[in-house]
Scaffold this motif. Structure first.
Motif, PDB file in Angstrom:
ATOM      1  N   TRP A 183       0.665  -1.290   0.211  1.00 32.49           N
ATOM      2  CA  TRP A 183      -0.136  -0.107  -0.037  1.00 32.49           C
ATOM      3  C   TRP A 183       0.833   1.296  -0.091  1.00 32.49           C
ATOM      4  O   TRP A 183       0.405   2.288  -0.216  1.00 32.49           O
ATOM      5  CB  TRP A 183      -0.929   0.085   1.299  1.00 32.49           C
ATOM      6  CG  TRP A 183      -1.933  -0.933   1.042  1.00 32.49           C
ATOM      7  CD1 TRP A 183      -2.059  -2.073   1.667  1.00 32.49           C
ATOM      8  CD2 TRP A 183      -3.182  -0.934   0.170  1.00 32.49           C
ATOM      9  NE1 TRP A 183      -3.187  -2.818   1.254  1.00 32.49           N
ATOM     10  CE2 TRP A 183      -3.976  -2.222   0.376  1.00 32.49           C
ATOM     11  CE3 TRP A 183      -3.593   0.051  -0.852  1.00 32.49           C
ATOM     12  CZ2 TRP A 183      -5.088  -2.498  -0.075  1.00 32.49           C
ATOM     13  CZ3 TRP A 183      -4.913  -0.238  -1.362  1.00 32.49           C
ATOM     14  CH2 TRP A 183      -5.513  -1.756  -1.092  1.00 32.49           C
ATOM     15  N   ALA A 201     -10.417   4.035  -0.962  1.00 34.11           N
ATOM     16  CA  ALA A 201     -10.742   3.462   0.239  1.00 34.11           C
ATOM     17  C   ALA A 201     -11.403   4.491   1.262  1.00 34.11           C
ATOM     18  O   ALA A 201     -11.308   5.495   0.732  1.00 34.11           O
ATOM     19  CB  ALA A 201      -9.329   3.029   1.056  1.00 34.11           C
ATOM     20  N   PHE A 244      -7.972  -2.820   5.868  1.00 36.93           N
ATOM     21  CA  PHE A 244      -7.581  -3.485   4.605  1.00 36.93           C
ATOM     22  C   PHE A 244      -7.624  -4.979   4.402  1.00 36.93           C
ATOM     23  O   PHE A 244      -7.733  -5.380   3.484  1.00 36.93           O
ATOM     24  CB  PHE A 244      -6.052  -2.834   4.655  1.00 36.93           C
ATOM     25  CG  PHE A 244      -5.913  -1.673   4.135  1.00 36.93           C
ATOM     26  CD1 PHE A 244      -6.233  -1.227   2.997  1.00 36.93           C
ATOM     27  CD2 PHE A 244      -5.426  -0.709   5.104  1.00 36.93           C
ATOM     28  CE1 PHE A 244      -6.061   0.232   2.586  1.00 36.93           C
ATOM     29  CE2 PHE A 244      -5.515   0.677   4.842  1.00 36.93           C
ATOM     30  CZ  PHE A 244      -5.579   1.206   3.482  1.00 36.93           C
ATOM     31  N   GLY A 248      -9.175  -4.778   1.028  1.00 36.07           N
ATOM     32  CA  GLY A 248      -7.955  -4.278   0.390  1.00 36.07           C
ATOM     33  C   GLY A 248      -8.003  -5.010  -0.856  1.00 36.07           C
ATOM     34  O   GLY A 248      -7.957  -3.969  -1.954  1.00 36.07           O
ATOM     35  N   LYS A 252      -8.109  -3.024  -4.754  1.00 37.60           N
ATOM     36  CA  LYS A 252      -7.104  -3.007  -5.665  1.00 37.60           C
ATOM     37  C   LYS A 252      -7.602  -3.520  -7.016  1.00 37.60           C
ATOM     38  O   LYS A 252      -7.223  -3.198  -8.056  1.00 37.60           O
ATOM     39  CB  LYS A 252      -5.838  -3.866  -5.353  1.00 37.60           C
ATOM     40  CG  LYS A 252      -4.915  -3.230  -4.239  1.00 37.60           C
ATOM     41  CD  LYS A 252      -3.997  -4.191  -3.911  1.00 37.60           C
ATOM     42  CE  LYS A 252      -2.804  -3.719  -2.820  1.00 37.60           C
ATOM     43  NZ  LYS A 252      -2.067  -2.653  -3.408  1.00 37.60           N
TER      44      LYS A 252
END
Length: 260
Positions: A183, A201, A244, A248, A252
């Motif tokens: 990250w 996010a 995350f 997460g 992505k």
């Protein structure tokens, strides 16, 4: 013996590259999944992994294709659970079709307009997108990337000034890019690199990663002393790590789908 042959050493072996092929495999529960099969000369064992890009089956050169597919079926339940963590990733941006894009933990509505030049502008409660007829998808993705980066830098510009007096030095530069697994990172020359997906996010998660990397200007490791520096500036960092862990991969995957 020719002394030049001794200096030359052994002839280099030809480098073998990994062979790739996408498989469509039906699991025991009837669900069908796409798996990227990679035959890698460096691999020592069969490996099944899942990332924001999807499922990947890595085979050593001597492993058979049948053994690889059997390995996928044996780990079918695990595979389905891991793919579910990708969530409902955003689809590729389509003119006059896409109704919203992810931003700061929510969705930003899009209003499409026709015009002579491509433009993305925040207006009202959403994003105003002007596209010329026959706009190229590469141009649209590039414009969206520029928009996301501008939004991310707006957030960073708000968070950095209060932190600077608590740091031994300022970062030499901040770069935003698409990162595979990390990250963020801090280079020895003081350059902070951040994953562009962070702007998708919730803001508190983005801010935590930024604080984390800035604290590496104080401590280059992840010792207890480092985490004390993080906690002093961001007391709820544990909540963001859990965030995350849960979201997460989806973040992505969404960025990759939108930017290609």
């Amino acid at each position: 013996m020719n002394p030049l042959r001794l200096l030359a050493g052994k002839p280099r072996e030809s480098t073998r590259t990994a062979a790739r092929e996408t498989l469509n495999i039906t699991l025991d529960n009837g669900e069908t999944v796409d798996v990227l099969r990679v035959r890698d000369p460096r691999a020592r064992r069969i490996k099944l992994s899942v990332s924001e890009r999807g499922a990947r089956l890595t085979l050593p050169l001597r492993a058979s294709e049948v053994a690889g597919e059997r390995f996928v079926l044996e780990h079918g339940e695990w595979l389905v659970a891991q793919l579910a963590r990708n969530g409902d990733a955003a689809l590729a941006l389509a003119p006059h079709v896409t109704s919203a894009i992810p931003l700061r933990g929510g969705e930003l509505p899009i209003a499409w307009h026709e015009g002579r030049a491509l433009r993305l502008v925040r207006g009202g409660d959403g994003l105003q997108v002007t596209v010329p007829p026959g706009v190229r998808s590469t141009s649209l993705r590039r414009a969206l990337r520029d928009f996301y980066e501008a939004e991310a830098r707006t957030d960073l510009g708000r968070w950095l000034p209060p932190l600077l007096p608590t740091l031994p030095r300022a970062p030499s530069r901040i770069v935003l890019k698409v990162m595979s697994s990390q990250w963020g990172s801090l280079a020895p020359n003081g350059v902070v690199a951040l994953d562009l997906a962070l702007v998708l996010a919730r803001p508190s998660a983005f801010e935590y990663v930024f604080v984390h990397e800035l604290c590496h200007l104080i401590r280059a490791d992840h010792s207890r002393a480092f985490w004390r520096e993080v906690e002093a500036r961001f007391p709820h960092w544990r909540d963001e790590r859990e965030y995350f862990h849960a979201h997460g991969r989806q973040l992505k995957a969404s960025l990759r789908a939108l930017l290609g």
